[in-house]
Write a protein that holds these residues in place. Sequence first.
Motif, mmCIF file in Angstrom:
data_model
loop_
_atom_site.group_PDB
_atom_site.id
_atom_site.type_symbol
_atom_site.label_atom_id
_atom_site.label_comp_id
_atom_site.label_asym_id
_atom_site.label_seq_id
_atom_site.Cartn_x
_atom_site.Cartn_y
_atom_site.Cartn_z
ATOM 1 N N SER A 107 41.729 38.972 38.226
ATOM 2 C CA SER A 107 42.124 40.321 37.818
ATOM 3 C C SER A 107 41.822 41.335 38.916
ATOM 4 O O SER A 107 42.639 42.223 39.204
ATOM 5 N N PHE A 108 40.651 41.201 39.545
ATOM 6 C CA PHE A 108 40.292 42.133 40.626
ATOM 7 C C PHE A 108 41.212 41.937 41.839
ATOM 8 O O PHE A 108 41.567 42.911 42.521
ATOM 9 N N ALA A 109 41.598 40.672 42.103
ATOM 10 C CA ALA A 109 42.538 40.417 43.200
ATOM 11 C C ALA A 109 43.892 41.051 42.909
ATOM 12 O O ALA A 109 44.546 41.590 43.815
ATOM 13 N N THR A 110 44.305 41.003 41.653
ATOM 14 C CA THR A 110 45.549 41.674 41.264
ATOM 15 C C THR A 110 45.430 43.176 41.463
ATOM 16 O O THR A 110 46.385 43.842 41.899
ATOM 17 N N GLY A 111 44.246 43.731 41.164
ATOM 18 C CA GLY A 111 44.012 45.151 41.424
ATOM 19 C C GLY A 111 44.107 45.474 42.912
ATOM 20 O O GLY A 111 44.647 46.518 43.297
ATOM 21 N N SER A 112 43.590 44.581 43.758
ATOM 22 C CA SER A 112 43.691 44.789 45.205
ATOM 23 C C SER A 112 45.136 44.737 45.678
ATOM 24 O O SER A 112 45.555 45.528 46.536
ATOM 25 N N ILE A 113 45.920 43.807 45.132
ATOM 26 C CA ILE A 113 47.338 43.726 45.479
ATOM 27 C C ILE A 113 48.040 45.031 45.112
ATOM 28 O O ILE A 113 48.847 45.582 45.883
ATOM 29 N N ALA A 114 47.728 45.550 43.913
ATOM 30 C CA ALA A 114 48.339 46.806 43.477
ATOM 31 C C ALA A 114 47.926 47.958 44.394
ATOM 32 O O ALA A 114 48.753 48.794 44.771
ATOM 33 N N GLY A 115 46.637 47.997 44.770
ATOM 34 C CA GLY A 115 46.177 49.048 45.673
ATOM 35 C C GLY A 115 46.783 48.934 47.058
ATOM 36 O O GLY A 115 47.036 49.939 47.722
ATOM 37 N N MET A 116 47.057 47.707 47.487
ATOM 38 C CA MET A 116 47.624 47.483 48.811
ATOM 39 C C MET A 116 49.088 47.920 48.876
ATOM 40 O O MET A 116 49.561 48.406 49.906
ATOM 41 N N LEU A 117 49.822 47.780 47.781
ATOM 42 C CA LEU A 117 51.256 48.036 47.795
ATOM 43 C C LEU A 117 51.652 49.344 47.131
ATOM 44 O O LEU A 117 52.804 49.773 47.252
ATOM 45 N N TYR A 118 50.727 49.996 46.436
ATOM 46 C CA TYR A 118 51.089 51.208 45.702
ATOM 47 C C TYR A 118 51.294 52.385 46.645
ATOM 48 O O TYR A 118 50.543 52.586 47.597
ATOM 49 N N THR A 119 52.358 53.146 46.395
ATOM 50 C CA THR A 119 52.590 54.389 47.126
ATOM 51 C C THR A 119 52.775 55.508 46.111
ATOM 52 O O THR A 119 53.413 55.316 45.091
ATOM 53 N N SER A 129 50.482 30.642 45.826
ATOM 54 C CA SER A 129 50.215 31.473 44.646
ATOM 55 C C SER A 129 50.120 32.942 45.037
ATOM 56 O O SER A 129 50.724 33.821 44.397
ATOM 57 N N PHE A 130 49.367 33.210 46.110
ATOM 58 C CA PHE A 130 49.263 34.597 46.574
ATOM 59 C C PHE A 130 50.591 35.080 47.154
ATOM 60 O O PHE A 130 50.924 36.272 47.046
ATOM 61 N N ALA A 131 51.354 34.175 47.773
ATOM 62 C CA ALA A 131 52.663 34.574 48.298
ATOM 63 C C ALA A 131 53.606 34.974 47.166
ATOM 64 O O ALA A 131 54.326 35.976 47.260
ATOM 65 N N ILE A 132 53.597 34.183 46.085
ATOM 66 C CA ILE A 132 54.428 34.527 44.924
ATOM 67 C C ILE A 132 53.963 35.839 44.303
ATOM 68 O O ILE A 132 54.774 36.709 43.942
ATOM 69 N N GLN A 133 52.635 36.004 44.178
ATOM 70 C CA GLN A 133 52.111 37.248 43.619
ATOM 71 C C GLN A 133 52.491 38.442 44.486
ATOM 72 O O GLN A 133 52.887 39.498 43.974
ATOM 73 N N MET A 134 52.387 38.277 45.794
ATOM 74 C CA MET A 134 52.753 39.351 46.720
ATOM 75 C C MET A 134 54.240 39.699 46.595
ATOM 76 O O MET A 134 54.619 40.876 46.565
ATOM 77 N N THR A 135 55.070 38.668 46.499
ATOM 78 C CA THR A 135 56.511 38.900 46.371
ATOM 79 C C THR A 135 56.834 39.667 45.092
ATOM 80 O O THR A 135 57.617 40.627 45.102
ATOM 81 N N LEU A 136 56.239 39.229 43.978
ATOM 82 C CA LEU A 136 56.476 39.915 42.702
ATOM 83 C C LEU A 136 55.969 41.352 42.756
ATOM 84 O O LEU A 136 56.611 42.267 42.222
ATOM 85 N N ALA A 137 54.800 41.545 43.389
ATOM 86 C CA ALA A 137 54.237 42.893 43.467
ATOM 87 C C ALA A 137 55.098 43.801 44.337
ATOM 88 O O ALA A 137 55.315 44.979 44.009
ATOM 89 N N VAL A 138 55.602 43.274 45.461
ATOM 90 C CA VAL A 138 56.492 44.063 46.322
ATOM 91 C C VAL A 138 57.753 44.445 45.552
ATOM 92 O O VAL A 138 58.230 45.592 45.619
ATOM 93 N N PHE A 139 58.287 43.500 44.802
ATOM 94 C CA PHE A 139 59.505 43.762 44.037
ATOM 95 C C PHE A 139 59.288 44.854 42.990
ATOM 96 O O PHE A 139 60.140 45.739 42.812
ATOM 97 N N THR A 140 58.136 44.812 42.315
ATOM 98 C CA THR A 140 57.911 45.759 41.215
ATOM 99 C C THR A 140 57.332 47.094 41.668
ATOM 100 O O THR A 140 57.512 48.100 40.986
ATOM 101 N N LEU A 141 56.627 47.110 42.810
ATOM 102 C CA LEU A 141 55.955 48.340 43.239
ATOM 103 C C LEU A 141 56.626 49.029 44.421
ATOM 104 O O LEU A 141 56.439 50.240 44.601
ATOM 105 N N ARG A 142 57.402 48.272 45.238
ATOM 106 C CA ARG A 142 57.917 48.862 46.467
ATOM 107 C C ARG A 142 59.445 48.935 46.520
ATOM 108 O O ARG A 142 59.987 49.422 47.506
ATOM 109 N N THR A 143 60.132 48.418 45.517
ATOM 110 C CA THR A 143 61.590 48.526 45.485
ATOM 111 C C THR A 143 62.010 49.379 44.299
ATOM 112 O O THR A 143 61.408 49.305 43.220
ATOM 113 N N LYS A 144 63.030 50.182 44.499
ATOM 114 C CA LYS A 144 63.497 51.069 43.436
ATOM 115 C C LYS A 144 64.019 50.272 42.249
ATOM 116 O O LYS A 144 63.749 50.607 41.091
ATOM 117 N N PHE A 145 64.748 49.182 42.542
ATOM 118 C CA PHE A 145 65.285 48.368 41.452
ATOM 119 C C PHE A 145 64.161 47.754 40.628
ATOM 120 O O PHE A 145 64.216 47.742 39.393
#
Length: 603
Positions: free
Chosen positions: A591-603, A210-226
């Motif tokens: 929700s807070f874990a999702t916030g942490s994922i966003a903080g971890m990947l946001y640039t 579950s966290f792996a899927i969340q991480m993958t989706l977050a990387v795709f939406t926050l760290r890739t231009k596409f």
Amino acid sequence: MDSMSTVMTDQQQKGAPARGNGHSKDFEMEFDNNGDDDVSSVDEMMFHETAFSTCVKHLEDKIHGFCTKYSDRIRLCFYALLLVLYFAYFGYCMHHRYGDEGSIVLLVVTMFLTWKIFFKILRYRGIDIGLPKFFHSFVKSNQGRRIRKKVRYSAYIVATITIVIYLAVDIFAHSFTNLQSFLGLLAMILLCFILSTRPSRVNWHPVFWSFAIQMTLAVFTLRTKFGRDMFQWLGDLFKTFFDFSDDGSAFVIGKDFKSWGLALSASGITIFTNAFLSLMIYWGVIEYIVLNLGGFLAFCLETGPVESVVAAGNIFMSLTQAPLLVQRYLPIVTKSELHTIVTCGFASISGGGLGLFMAMGAPANHLLTAAVISAPAALAISKLMYPETERVHLQTQSNSLSAFSDGAIVAVSICAATWSNMLAFVSMISLLDGLVGWLGNRAGVADLTFKMICSYALYPLAYLMGVEPSDCRKIGELIGIKLFATPFISYKQLGDLIQNRKDFELYQSTYNDTAWHWRDGDIFLEASNTTLMGGILAERTEVIATYAMCGFSAFSAIGIALGAFMLLGPARKQDIVDVTVSAFIAGNVASFATGSIAGMLYT
């Protein structure tokens, strides 16, 4: 006329046929002998109408019989005609204008439509498009189980190494705050494990993936231009969609409806969005998306199909709407599954809520991302806090998870409940501020407020999510408002702070960073003689707050959840009471874990 009545009576006694079936010659002769020209002309007119009706009825029966006999072919021809017309339109559009955004969207939709029609024709012809039977037999054999086990552990190793390398090279090497968010996520997972009902029974497979899927989706939406461009485009598309409600609001309320306060200015979004979702549910669009996405989650995470479908449904629907998809299965789900169903409701928002948050100033693209990646997070936290200890009735549940069509959603009631709750809780917060201030004055502590207490009490949580220390108190205050009031109020204040930052940046570019200063938590702009109430937040903090507050998990929602689920599954009343408070905590942590994922990947 008396003689005509006498004649008619005599003929009826002799058993003359009814007029609808024709007239006898005797009846015609006696009617003609009456000597009344007007009556004769009336009968002649009625005779011609009856003949015409008989002819039409004969033709009607023929057409009805033909349509009944060949109904399938007629329907098929009608669909084929529509399809030909659509492809003619598609071909002309591609020829007329190709290469812009609209043509790409039309092309993707057409390809998906063609794919669906192709497989539907194959199924109609009885062609098996699934995996061969021997493959299913092999999977269930001992050799198949051994291979699956090896593949499973290989996937664990590959995924772990990939995540570690990516975090080390692309995340932690650039900023300490990213590492801060990651450590906060680990702390939340550890806390949930400690608070678990049966820590020894935790199945780490759904938690890890579950966290792996969340991480993958977050990387795709926050760290890739596409990914960023796609969700930015989707956010703009949603905002355009919600703007269509302005026409209805202006027609009903008036053109200046946006100046009439929050209740009237945003009600149109809720009513329009819920009506549209109801239409999509009736047409089966939501059912198709939810069932396929839920099946994907169930396959990847080895979770029950019922809880997986609800997790997918909560991306679009609210706490009380998504369980309607699986209402018939609520009596047979396990307590762990029931806990997950309620958790997913607390950790998500509805389509109407999404529109309201956007209207209050929250970033549309980040809200959409949060709505999507919160689903696997809710599954992970729920399975960590309430592990499965019973047998899941997979075979019973997976036969048919058909969608519901429970009529149009009563959006006016939703609006009334939302606005009345906001009015009550805003007033209650003011009351608490006054009461806390009074108690503080008695102890010699000036300017003590309820918001101030929340800002200090929730400071560690904000810091764990990766918020900069200078913004932690403000985020703690917003989370406190979200918990004790509603997320609508906290998003309204977040929207004001986001607008403050934009105004401050415009001020700096216009006046070349002319003098400004802080004043009691506000920013005073000297050149324009204006005050930005509440100050500003860092853009990274705004993003983390958007993700962390994206959930219907205020304390007031506990009562809503209890009432809704007891109504949907009255036989599970005690089980619902047992899991609701734990699910409320799990929903907030998700929700807070999702916030942490966003903080971890946001640039």
